[in-house]
Design an enzyme around this catalytic site. Structure first.
Site, PDB file in Angstrom:
ATOM      1  N   GLU A  44     -22.794  35.829 -25.918  1.00  0.00           N
ATOM      2  CA  GLU A  44     -21.116  35.542 -26.454  1.00  0.00           C
ATOM      3  C   GLU A  44     -20.546  36.609 -26.677  1.00  0.00           C
ATOM      4  OE1 GLU A  44     -20.057  31.541 -26.573  1.00  0.00           O
ATOM      5  OE2 GLU A  44     -22.490  30.616 -25.993  1.00  0.00           O
ATOM      6  N   THR A  92     -23.254  37.365 -16.949  1.00  0.00           N
ATOM      7  CA  THR A  92     -23.873  38.721 -17.351  1.00  0.00           C
ATOM      8  C   THR A  92     -24.329  38.590 -15.965  1.00  0.00           C
ATOM      9  OG1 THR A  92     -23.815  37.982 -19.648  1.00  0.00           O
ATOM     10  CG2 THR A  92     -25.363  40.188 -19.094  1.00  0.00           C
ATOM     11  N   SER A 127     -21.762  43.628 -21.739  1.00  0.00           N
ATOM     12  CA  SER A 127     -20.337  43.422 -22.667  1.00  0.00           C
ATOM     13  C   SER A 127     -18.851  44.489 -21.774  1.00  0.00           C
ATOM     14  CB  SER A 127     -20.355  44.899 -23.601  1.00  0.00           C
ATOM     15  OG  SER A 127     -21.185  45.018 -24.363  1.00  0.00           O
TER      16      SER A 127
HETATM   17  C1  LIG Z   1     -31.053  35.504 -25.478  1.00  0.00           C
HETATM   18  C2  LIG Z   1     -30.061  36.139 -24.158  1.00  0.00           C
HETATM   19  C3  LIG Z   1     -29.248  34.576 -23.639  1.00  0.00           C
HETATM   20  C4  LIG Z   1     -27.875  34.831 -22.750  1.00  0.00           C
HETATM   21  N1  LIG Z   1     -27.532  34.019 -22.478  1.00  0.00           N
HETATM   22  C5  LIG Z   1     -26.756  34.103 -21.134  1.00  0.00           C
HETATM   23  C6  LIG Z   1     -25.766  33.864 -21.305  1.00  0.00           C
HETATM   24  O1  LIG Z   1     -25.970  32.366 -20.415  1.00  0.00           O
HETATM   25  N2  LIG Z   1     -24.801  33.561 -20.055  1.00  0.00           N
HETATM   26  C7  LIG Z   1     -24.544  35.224 -19.970  1.00  0.00           C
HETATM   27  O2  LIG Z   1     -23.595  35.265 -19.069  1.00  0.00           O
HETATM   28  N3  LIG Z   1     -25.396  35.440 -19.984  1.00  0.00           N
HETATM   29  C8  LIG Z   1     -25.947  34.997 -21.387  1.00  0.00           C
HETATM   30  N4  LIG Z   1     -26.536  36.588 -22.453  1.00  0.00           N
HETATM   31  C9  LIG Z   1     -26.007  37.388 -21.927  1.00  0.00           C
HETATM   32  C10 LIG Z   1     -25.409  38.561 -22.989  1.00  0.00           C
HETATM   33  O3  LIG Z   1     -24.404  38.422 -23.211  1.00  0.00           O
HETATM   34  C11 LIG Z   1     -25.425  40.471 -23.125  1.00  0.00           C
HETATM   35  O4  LIG Z   1     -26.885  40.745 -23.424  1.00  0.00           O
HETATM   36  C12 LIG Z   1     -24.338  40.640 -24.498  1.00  0.00           C
HETATM   37  O5  LIG Z   1     -22.927  39.848 -23.683  1.00  0.00           O
HETATM   38  C13 LIG Z   1     -24.692  42.425 -24.350  1.00  0.00           C
HETATM   39  O6  LIG Z   1     -24.433  42.280 -23.152  1.00  0.00           O
HETATM   40  P1  LIG Z   1     -25.623  43.320 -22.706  1.00  0.00           P
HETATM   41  O7  LIG Z   1     -27.068  43.431 -22.883  1.00  0.00           O
HETATM   42  O8  LIG Z   1     -26.049  44.277 -20.608  1.00  0.00           O
HETATM   43  O9  LIG Z   1     -25.390  44.826 -23.358  1.00  0.00           O
HETATM   44  P2  LIG Z   1     -23.813  45.988 -23.080  1.00  0.00           P
HETATM   45  O10 LIG Z   1     -23.058  45.464 -23.180  1.00  0.00           O
HETATM   46  O11 LIG Z   1     -25.470  47.126 -22.388  1.00  0.00           O
HETATM   47  O12 LIG Z   1     -24.751  47.057 -25.008  1.00  0.00           O
HETATM   48  C14 LIG Z   1     -25.359  47.983 -25.517  1.00  0.00           C
HETATM   49  C15 LIG Z   1     -25.020  48.104 -26.846  1.00  0.00           C
HETATM   50  O13 LIG Z   1     -23.895  48.806 -27.108  1.00  0.00           O
HETATM   51  C16 LIG Z   1     -22.860  48.249 -27.409  1.00  0.00           C
HETATM   52  N5  LIG Z   1     -21.442  48.410 -27.081  1.00  0.00           N
HETATM   53  C17 LIG Z   1     -21.200  47.956 -25.473  1.00  0.00           C
HETATM   54  N6  LIG Z   1     -19.609  48.298 -25.538  1.00  0.00           N
HETATM   55  C18 LIG Z   1     -19.370  48.527 -26.448  1.00  0.00           C
HETATM   56  C19 LIG Z   1     -18.074  48.684 -26.738  1.00  0.00           C
HETATM   57  N7  LIG Z   1     -17.309  49.125 -25.769  1.00  0.00           N
HETATM   58  N8  LIG Z   1     -18.169  49.528 -28.457  1.00  0.00           N
HETATM   59  C20 LIG Z   1     -19.158  49.601 -28.850  1.00  0.00           C
HETATM   60  N9  LIG Z   1     -20.780  49.209 -28.481  1.00  0.00           N
HETATM   61  C21 LIG Z   1     -20.427  49.090 -27.475  1.00  0.00           C
HETATM   62  C22 LIG Z   1     -23.313  46.660 -27.765  1.00  0.00           C
HETATM   63  O14 LIG Z   1     -22.616  45.917 -28.692  1.00  0.00           O
HETATM   64  C23 LIG Z   1     -24.821  46.462 -27.692  1.00  0.00           C
HETATM   65  O15 LIG Z   1     -25.109  47.073 -28.935  1.00  0.00           O
HETATM   66  C24 LIG Z   1     -27.654  36.152 -22.703  1.00  0.00           C
HETATM   67  C25 LIG Z   1     -28.397  36.921 -23.749  1.00  0.00           C
HETATM   68  C26 LIG Z   1     -29.286  36.685 -24.667  1.00  0.00           C
HETATM   69  C27 LIG Z   1     -30.650  38.552 -24.554  1.00  0.00           C
END
Ligand SMILES: Cc1cc2nc3c(=O)[nH]c(=O)nc-3n(C[C@H](O)[C@H](O)[C@H](O)COP(=O)(O)OP(=O)(O)OC[C@H]3O[C@@H](n4cnc5c(N)ncnc54)[C@H](O)[C@@H]3O)c2cc1C
Length: 391
Positions: free
Chosen positions: A369, A124, A130
């Site tokens: 994830e 990420t 996402s």
């Molecule tokens: C505590 C914590 C630990 C983590 N650990 C790791 C790790 O070890 N390694 C790593 O790589 N990442 C890690 N992550 C990252 C995590 O996987 C991401 O936060 C997650 O995938 C969502 O990405 P984003 O936060 O950028 O949200 P965004 O992608 O910006 O999403 C925001 C909202 O939009 C929605 N959304 C986005 N795209 C779509 C779509 N196509 N259709 C419908 N809805 C959509 C999402 O569901 C969400 O509700 C961690 C996150 C947290 C908070």
């Protein structure tokens, strides 16, 4: 639990005893102080619990995703942070198991299996959540090295891991097909851990930034071939998300157990609140949802464990089951923990009881994830594929 072999039932019982003796006394303090619990790591090392999911050839116990899920579930029943230690060890080592060379496996997996070295997974970025392929971190080949520039964020185990699997674009113009995966050790020149985030839940787990400023990674640490990175990430997440489902099932079970015991003791209107039908219906729904989530999780793990290691795309129905398990279990954990707080009334809102911590911890299982919106997309696309519509 029905259908589990004796070996796994014994493992489950051993982990339950360990969690109750070594984790339970510390869980509230770890949450309050948000200090990484090295004593948990030591307890898991002593009981060989980092070995469970890894292949026997590299120091593991070869119990697959089902074994890793059982351990994660039982630890998370007491403290989701303890379960996450096992889940992230899976997440960080699966890319090496699936795509690593024999030399890479021999160099890194035994140390991760023993728990001497913690693993992490850096995909990420601030602009790529996402949409994981939209990352801006670059890797440029220079002789026998790759030079990495960019950053990752929200990485679990940041600052405590010895091994990070990091994804970077070697061919930015090629999009997802231009992404590659690298094994980055914590002593790599040009690599540093940046800011650690403060969080709502799983507060004892570290979540932070990985910074790459001309980081020099030997060519021998490229996983698979250039351009394999996105496939490695997806093949990993298809499997590892079962451990997040397991974390969710464990949290839900912990909250249910606590709420049940409380409802038997707490008296209002002259009798235990457990005698009121309104609460009995809530408890029955909590138990039913938790058991349904558990069975779906075990079915998903058993199905995925039938698939070999490697980067071949999973059959649609296998990755669908894993997405369903994560989706259903995490929504269940959120619902059950919220209901557990309700069963305790005002006491449930207070930090003296663990259910408010469990409710905060449950939330993350719907997000990391792959958010549950993304899991729904995976499920829907695989259903459409069975109708002949491309995924
Ligand atoms: C505590 C914590 C630990 C983590 N650990 C790791 C790790 O070890 N390694 C790593 O790589 N990442 C890690 N992550 C990252 C995590 O996987 C991401 O936060 C997650 O995938 C969502 O990405 P984003 O936060 O950028 O949200 P965004 O992608 O910006 O999403 C925001 C909202 O939009 C929605 N959304 C986005 N795209 C779509 C779509 N196509 N259709 C419908 N809805 C959509 C999402 O569901 C969400 O509700 C961690 C996150 C947290 C908070």
């Amino acid at each position: 639990m029905t259908g589990l072999p004796a070996e796994l039932l014994a493992l489950r019982q051993a982990v339950r005893e360990l969690a109750e003796s070594r984790i339970a006394p510390r869980a509230a303090e770890v949450d309050r102080t948000a200090q990484f619990p090295w004593d948990y790591v030591e307890a898991l090392r002593q009981h060989d619990l980092f070995r469970v999911g890894l292949p026997e050839a590299y120091g593991g116990l070869g119990l697959g995703l089902l074994g890793a899920a059982l351990v994660t579930e039982e630890l998370s029943r007491i403290d989701a942070v303890a379960g996450l230690l096992v889940a992230v060890q899976e997440l960080g080592t699966l890319p090496i198991v699936l795509a690593g060379s024999e030399e890479q496996k021999k160099e890194f997996l035994p140390r991760c299996a023993s728990g001497e070295c913690l693993a992490a997974f850096g995909l990420t970025e601030p602009e790529a959540g996402s949409d994981a392929a939209a990352g801006r971190t670059r890797a440029v080949r220079r002789g026998d090295e790759y030079v990495l520039d960019g950053m990752k964020h929200f990485v679990t185990n940041a600052g405590v891991a010895g091994v990070y699997v990091v994804f970077a674009h070697t061919d930015p113009a090629a999009g997802a097909r231009g992404m590659s995966a690298f094994i980055v050790t914590s002593d790599t020149p040009g690599f540093a851990v940046g800011r650690l985030q403060h969080k709502m839940g799983i507060r004892g787990s570290t979540t932070g930034e990985l910074l790459f400023d001309g980081a020099r990674v030997p060519r021998s640490r490229l996983l698979g071939r250039e351009g394999d990175g996105f496939r490695i990430a997806m093949a990993t997440l298809d499997r590892s998300r079962t451990t997040i489902a397991a974390q969710a099932v464990g949290i839900a079970q912990g909250a249910l157990d606590y709420a049940l015991a409380y409802a038997r003791e707490r008296r209002q209107f002259g009798r235990p609140i457990a005698e009121f039908e309104g609460l009995q219906f809530m408890l029955a729904d909590m138990a039913t949802r938790t058991e349904a989530a558990r069975q779906l999780l075990y079915a998903a793990c058993a199905r995925l464990d039938e698939e070999g290691e490697g980067l071949a795309r999973l059959p649609a129905e296998a990755s669908r089951l894993s997405a369903m398990a994560k989706l259903f279990a995490s929504d269940t954990a959120m619902q059950v923990t919220t209901d557990a707080v309700q069963v305790l009334g005002g006491y449930g809102y207070m930090v003296e009881h663990p259910v408010e911590r469990m409710m905060r911890d449950a939330k993350i299982t719907q997000i990391y994830e792959g958010t549950n919106q993304i899991q729904r997309l995976v499920v829907a696309r695989s259903l459409l594929e069975t109708l002949g519509v491309a995924r």
